[in-house]
Design an enzyme around this catalytic site. Structure first.
Site, PDB file in Angstrom:
ATOM      1  CG  HIS A   1       0.526  14.459  -2.537  1.00 55.96           C
ATOM      2  ND1 HIS A   1      -0.594  13.808  -3.003  1.00 55.96           N
ATOM      3  CD2 HIS A   1       1.462  13.494  -2.337  1.00 55.96           C
ATOM      4  CE1 HIS A   1      -0.347  12.504  -3.065  1.00 55.96           C
ATOM      5  NE2 HIS A   1       0.903  12.292  -2.662  1.00 55.96           N
TER       6      HIS A   1
ATOM      7  CG  HIS B   1       1.063   4.567  -1.593  1.00 48.87           C
ATOM      8  ND1 HIS B   1       2.213   4.550  -0.833  1.00 48.87           N
ATOM      9  CD2 HIS B   1       1.024   5.798  -2.182  1.00 48.87           C
ATOM     10  CE1 HIS B   1       2.827   5.723  -0.936  1.00 48.87           C
ATOM     11  NE2 HIS B   1       2.129   6.500  -1.752  1.00 48.87           N
TER      12      HIS B   1
HETATM   13 ZN   LIG Z   1       1.742  10.406  -2.998  1.00 46.27          ZN
END
Ligand SMILES: [Zn+2]
Length: 262
Positions: free
Chosen positions: A160, A242
């Protein structure tokens, strides 16, 4: 078939000395388990053969493959078994295959759960678009990409490469610095992505803003810090609204939480 197996096991117990049979059976289980684990999880074959535990995290890393392959292994294992086997070795091998297939299935299920755990579920606290404040002030070379009210659920780590900021759909996303848009469009796992490159204190800065519901700028366009470049969404590889934001300075990935006022 089960009666046949039980008979064979009983015969095996009579025929083989107790001290020898468990060793042979365990060896067979380990060998077949390692073989099947090697097929289902190639990256972890070495770990499996040494009988070390595989963490849920390790399994999750290969979840995309294991979910598919494990079902094939189960089929192959059962199809290859001969439950009419009569020798202790064959009975043990057949049982081991079935048990290994079951273990592979359970590992796949665990992997699926672990993968699901990495998705985004914190949506209840996300404010509505109506609560959006004015664009944040730029300080220290960077501004904030969102108004207040977001929840950071994850940052840079492992595969990530950005920070996840959970907030309601449609919330405006601001350019964290001035620059030129190099990407504005749908891009696979990123979904709707805006990437722009700017210069902060003499350093080249690349900022990727992902999962937008809609994009407000175009490729080649100049943006100024605080300008709206798009709106929060859940496009691409995302399960909740998000902003996924990535920052690279002179080509090197940095943790946005270390450089942005967030
Ligand atoms: Zn992410």
């Amino acid at each position: 078939m089960r009666a046949a197996i039980r008979r064979a096991e009983r015969d095996a117990r009579r025929a083989v000395a107790p001290k020898i049979r468990p060793v042979r059976a365990i060896g067979t289980v380990a060998a077949v388990g390692a073989l099947i684990a090697g097929v289902a999880f190639p990256a972890y074959a070495a770990i499996q053969s040494e009988a070390q535990p595989v963490s849920v995290h390790d399994v999750a890393a290969g979840s995309a493959q294991s979910l598919v392959v494990a079902s094939e292994v189960k089929t192959a294992g059962v199809a290859g078994s001969d439950y009419s086997a009569t020798t202790p070795e064959e009975v043990a091998a057949a049982k081991a295959e079935a048990e290994a297939a079951e273990r592979a299935k359970q590992q796949a299920a665990a992997a699926a759960q672990a993968a699901a755990a990495q998705t985004y579920t914190t949506t209840s606290a996300a404010p509505s678009v109506a609560s959006v404040a004015a664009p944040p002030a730029v300080s220290g070379g960077f501004g904030a990409p969102l108004p207040g009210g977001y929840t950071i659920t994850r940052s840079v780590g492992g595969a990530h490469q950005g920070t996840d900021m959970v907030i309601g759909a449609g919330t405006p996303i601001y350019a964290v610095t001035s620059g030129t848009v190099v990407t504005a469009g749908y891009s696979g796992a990123y979904g709707n992505l805006v990437t722009f490159v700017g210069n902060v204190n003499g350093s080249s800065v690349e900022v990727r803003n992902a999962h937008m519901s809609s994009i407000a700028v175009g490729p080649g366009q100049t943006v100024s810090a605080g300008q709206i470049i798009g709106y929060v969404g859940s496009t691409g590889r995302s399960t909740a609204n998000h902003l996924h934001i990535e920052v690279r300075i002179n080509g090197g990935l940095v943790d946005p939480m270390g450089v942005l006022p967030i």
